[in-house]
Write a protein that holds these residues in place. Structure first.
Motif, PDB file in Angstrom:
ATOM      1  N   THR A   5       0.949  -1.474   0.088  1.00  7.89           N
ATOM      2  CA  THR A   5      -0.036  -0.364  -0.370  1.00  7.89           C
ATOM      3  C   THR A   5       1.024   0.883  -0.182  1.00  7.89           C
ATOM      4  N   THR A   6       0.655   2.232  -1.062  1.00  5.22           N
ATOM      5  CA  THR A   6       1.160   3.762  -0.917  1.00  5.22           C
ATOM      6  C   THR A   6       0.054   4.629  -0.030  1.00  5.22           C
ATOM      7  N   ILE A   7       1.157   5.801   0.560  1.00  3.15           N
ATOM      8  CA  ILE A   7       0.207   6.831   0.634  1.00  3.15           C
ATOM      9  C   ILE A   7      -0.385   7.567  -0.084  1.00  3.15           C
ATOM     10  N   GLY A   8      -1.647   7.389  -0.080  1.00  2.00           N
ATOM     11  CA  GLY A   8      -2.271   7.716  -0.623  1.00  2.00           C
ATOM     12  C   GLY A   8      -1.324   7.934  -2.301  1.00  2.00           C
ATOM     13  N   ALA A   9      -2.476   8.821  -2.899  1.00  2.00           N
ATOM     14  CA  ALA A   9      -2.149   8.959  -4.866  1.00  2.00           C
ATOM     15  C   ALA A   9      -0.899  10.042  -4.769  1.00  2.00           C
ATOM     16  N   PRO A  10       0.808   9.799  -4.947  1.00  2.00           N
ATOM     17  CA  PRO A  10       1.844  10.617  -5.155  1.00  2.00           C
ATOM     18  C   PRO A  10       1.528  11.838  -5.700  1.00  2.00           C
ATOM     19  N   LYS A  11       2.306  12.720  -5.340  1.00  2.00           N
ATOM     20  CA  LYS A  11       2.125  14.014  -5.877  1.00  2.00           C
ATOM     21  C   LYS A  11       3.032  14.335  -6.583  1.00  2.00           C
ATOM     22  N   LYS A  12       2.275  15.020  -8.240  1.00  2.00           N
ATOM     23  CA  LYS A  12       3.526  14.933  -9.271  1.00  2.00           C
ATOM     24  C   LYS A  12       4.948  15.549  -8.938  1.00  2.00           C
ATOM     25  N   GLU A  13       5.585  15.890  -7.948  1.00  3.67           N
ATOM     26  CA  GLU A  13       6.729  16.050  -7.965  1.00  3.67           C
ATOM     27  C   GLU A  13       7.432  14.521  -7.487  1.00  3.67           C
ATOM     28  N   PHE A  14       6.486  14.315  -6.449  1.00  3.22           N
ATOM     29  CA  PHE A  14       7.497  12.410  -6.276  1.00  3.22           C
ATOM     30  C   PHE A  14       6.655  11.060  -7.201  1.00  3.22           C
ATOM     31  N   ALA A  15       6.036  11.630  -8.487  1.00  2.00           N
ATOM     32  CA  ALA A  15       6.217  10.636  -9.476  1.00  2.00           C
ATOM     33  C   ALA A  15       6.999   9.625  -9.588  1.00  2.00           C
ATOM     34  N   VAL A  16       6.935   8.360 -10.537  1.00  8.01           N
ATOM     35  CA  VAL A  16       7.922   7.817  -9.916  1.00  8.01           C
ATOM     36  C   VAL A  16       7.239   7.028 -11.923  1.00  8.01           C
ATOM     37  N   LYS A  17       8.802   7.472 -12.799  1.00  7.43           N
ATOM     38  CA  LYS A  17       8.586   7.036 -13.940  1.00  7.43           C
ATOM     39  C   LYS A  17       7.997   5.405 -14.420  1.00  7.43           C
ATOM     40  N   SER A  18       7.076   5.249 -15.080  1.00  4.53           N
ATOM     41  CA  SER A  18       6.846   3.823 -16.120  1.00  4.53           C
ATOM     42  C   SER A  18       8.053   2.807 -16.213  1.00  4.53           C
ATOM     43  N   ALA A  19       7.844   1.732 -15.898  1.00 11.22           N
ATOM     44  CA  ALA A  19       9.243   0.858 -16.661  1.00 11.22           C
ATOM     45  C   ALA A  19       9.380   1.091 -18.100  1.00 11.22           C
ATOM     46  N   GLU A  20       8.950   1.642 -19.114  1.00  6.22           N
ATOM     47  CA  GLU A  20       8.971   1.053 -20.153  1.00  6.22           C
ATOM     48  C   GLU A  20       9.842   2.435 -19.921  1.00  6.22           C
ATOM     49  N   VAL A  21       9.514   4.068 -19.603  1.00  4.78           N
ATOM     50  CA  VAL A  21      10.544   5.007 -19.545  1.00  4.78           C
ATOM     51  C   VAL A  21      12.051   4.696 -19.770  1.00  4.78           C
ATOM     52  N   LEU A  22      12.230   3.581 -18.832  1.00  2.00           N
ATOM     53  CA  LEU A  22      13.565   3.780 -17.722  1.00  2.00           C
ATOM     54  C   LEU A  22      14.413   2.482 -18.336  1.00  2.00           C
ATOM     55  N   LEU A  23      14.049   1.705 -19.149  1.00  2.00           N
ATOM     56  CA  LEU A  23      14.731   0.799 -20.431  1.00  2.00           C
ATOM     57  C   LEU A  23      15.918   1.453 -20.133  1.00  2.00           C
ATOM     58  N   PRO A  24      16.207   2.579 -21.199  1.00  2.83           N
ATOM     59  CA  PRO A  24      17.000   2.904 -21.710  1.00  2.83           C
ATOM     60  C   PRO A  24      18.190   3.271 -20.684  1.00  2.83           C
ATOM     61  N   VAL A  25      17.722   4.068 -19.496  1.00  2.00           N
ATOM     62  CA  VAL A  25      18.612   4.165 -18.047  1.00  2.00           C
ATOM     63  C   VAL A  25      19.331   2.926 -17.663  1.00  2.00           C
ATOM     64  N   ILE A  26      18.037   1.849 -17.072  1.00  2.00           N
ATOM     65  CA  ILE A  26      18.745   0.541 -16.641  1.00  2.00           C
ATOM     66  C   ILE A  26      19.626  -0.108 -18.187  1.00  2.00           C
ATOM     67  N   ALA A  27      19.851   0.409 -19.394  1.00  2.11           N
ATOM     68  CA  ALA A  27      20.240  -0.922 -19.695  1.00  2.11           C
ATOM     69  C   ALA A  27      21.793   0.156 -20.106  1.00  2.11           C
ATOM     70  N   GLY A  28      21.848   1.364 -19.973  1.00  2.00           N
ATOM     71  CA  GLY A  28      22.722   1.992 -19.906  1.00  2.00           C
ATOM     72  C   GLY A  28      23.940   2.500 -18.883  1.00  2.00           C
ATOM     73  N   ALA A  29      23.556   1.951 -17.703  1.00  5.63           N
ATOM     74  CA  ALA A  29      24.148   1.625 -16.397  1.00  5.63           C
ATOM     75  C   ALA A  29      24.747   0.897 -15.545  1.00  5.63           C
ATOM     76  N   SER A  30      26.089   1.014 -15.180  1.00  7.88           N
ATOM     77  CA  SER A  30      26.292  -0.473 -14.667  1.00  7.88           C
ATOM     78  C   SER A  30      26.229  -0.043 -12.961  1.00  7.88           C
ATOM     79  N   THR A  31      26.183   0.978 -12.326  1.00  4.48           N
ATOM     80  CA  THR A  31      25.665   0.732 -11.148  1.00  4.48           C
ATOM     81  C   THR A  31      24.996   1.608 -10.860  1.00  4.48           C
ATOM     82  N   PHE A  32      23.903   0.253  -9.244  1.00  5.39           N
ATOM     83  CA  PHE A  32      22.584   1.088  -9.123  1.00  5.39           C
ATOM     84  C   PHE A  32      23.028   1.608  -7.909  1.00  5.39           C
ATOM     85  N   VAL A  33      22.379   2.485  -6.930  1.00  5.94           N
ATOM     86  CA  VAL A  33      21.847   2.332  -5.955  1.00  5.94           C
ATOM     87  C   VAL A  33      20.570   1.706  -5.434  1.00  5.94           C
ATOM     88  N   VAL A  34      20.524   0.389  -4.771  1.00  4.86           N
ATOM     89  CA  VAL A  34      19.383  -0.278  -4.407  1.00  4.86           C
ATOM     90  C   VAL A  34      18.617   0.158  -2.868  1.00  4.86           C
TER      91      VAL A  34
END
Length: 299
Positions: A5-34
């Motif tokens: 469950t999330t904290i209600g509807a996230p405000k625009k400033e805290f919105a998370v992009k769709s996975a489809e949009v981020l696929l190039p970032v996932i493919a291009g970066a080699s270092t990530f912080v989890v």
């Protein structure tokens, strides 16, 4: 924390992009912080109890650096029993922990401009965003949600919670709902998902830096631009604050927590709230001790 469950509807400033949009970032970066947070609940008033993170090399699947810290509560006196049951975190565990105003800058330094991976990012990203606003700053990293990513890669799957995903990839989770533990399991699953992204032949994004380059106002800029407009003491029950109204921000000194927080930022630039406070004290020509004596609310 990986709550379903999330904290209600996230405000625009805290919105998370769709996975489809981020696929190039996932493919291009080699270092990530989890990263992951444990909190007292879902609301803006709730406290972050723990922040954990691991920096991984996704090519080698190795953890290269870790971050872990309890956070002292400021809005709650006790850790709710349900949270203790879920996470094992007790009130005494966080009683002497560093305050959130200390932990957040350290976490920001740890992540740098590296893409940050969360499971159910909408929860953690909004919670962190709310707390960073109190410091007059924000995180501007690309944010990847493994829950969204898994749904994107496997729309036929029956679930997308962390337990299901780790079982799906053959590494069932153990010790769930502690920040660093959840990070390690999320990291293992993310590395598997990244391999699937690479197999799709996605064109990597070449620029994986922060989303913006706006820096904090320097002490020199603060001296030139800051105008003190009003100072007033405030008290409610046991809470005591001294509010400062300036053209750059409304902020206050929490006399119980002995920390400065921002209540409303009026500039697009990031603020160092400690530097802003020093600037105001310099303009008033008084020390912090004199400031407290002069403006403290009546007992």
């Amino acid at each position: 924390m990986g709550y379903a469950t999330t904290i209600g509807a996230p405000k625009k400033e805290f919105a998370v992009k769709s996975a489809e949009v981020l696929l190039p970032v996932i493919a291009g970066a080699s270092t990530f912080v989890v990263a992951d947070t444990e909190t007292t609940g879902f609301g803006a008033y709730d406290d972050i109890l723990e922040i954990g993170a691991v920096k991984i090399n996704a090519e080698t699947r190795k953890i290269v650096q870790s971050f872990s810290s309890y956070c002292r509560m400021k809005n709650h006196l006790k850790v709710p029993p349900k949270i203790t049951e879920l996470t094992g975190i007790r009130t005494e565990d966080v009683a002497d922990a560093p305050n959130i105003e200390t932990v957040l800058p350290a976490f920001k330094q740890f992540v740098g401009d590296t893409p940050i991976v969360f499971h159910n990012a909408a929860f953690d990203w909004r919670m962190l965003g709310i707390k960073y606003k109190l410091l007059g700053t924000h995180l501007s990293n690309e944010v990847i949600c493994t829950m969204k990513l898994f749904k994107c890669l496997h729309p036929e799957a029956g679930a997308s919670n962390l337990e299901y995903i780790t079982r799906y990839y053959g590494t069932p989770i153990v010790g769930h709902h502690r920040a660093v533990v959840d990070c390690k399991w999320t990291a293992a699953a993310f590395c598997k998902m990244r391999e699937e992204v690479l197999a799709l032949g996605i064109q990597p994004a070449m620029n994986m830096g922060s989303l913006d380059t706006a820096s904090a106002l320097t002490p020199e800029e603060l001296t030139q631009q800051c105008r003190v407009q009003r100072i007033s003491g405030w008290k409610k029950a046991k809470q005591k604050r001294i509010y400062c109204t300036t053209n750059l921000a409304d902020f206050f000194y929490d006399m119980n927590g002995h920390v400065w927080n921002v209540s409303r930022k009026k500039t697009d630039r990031d603020l160092d709230v400690e530097a802003l406070a020093r600037c105001v004290l310099d303009k008033l020509g008084i020390s912090l001790t004199d400031f407290l004596e002069k403006y403290a609310p009546p007992a």
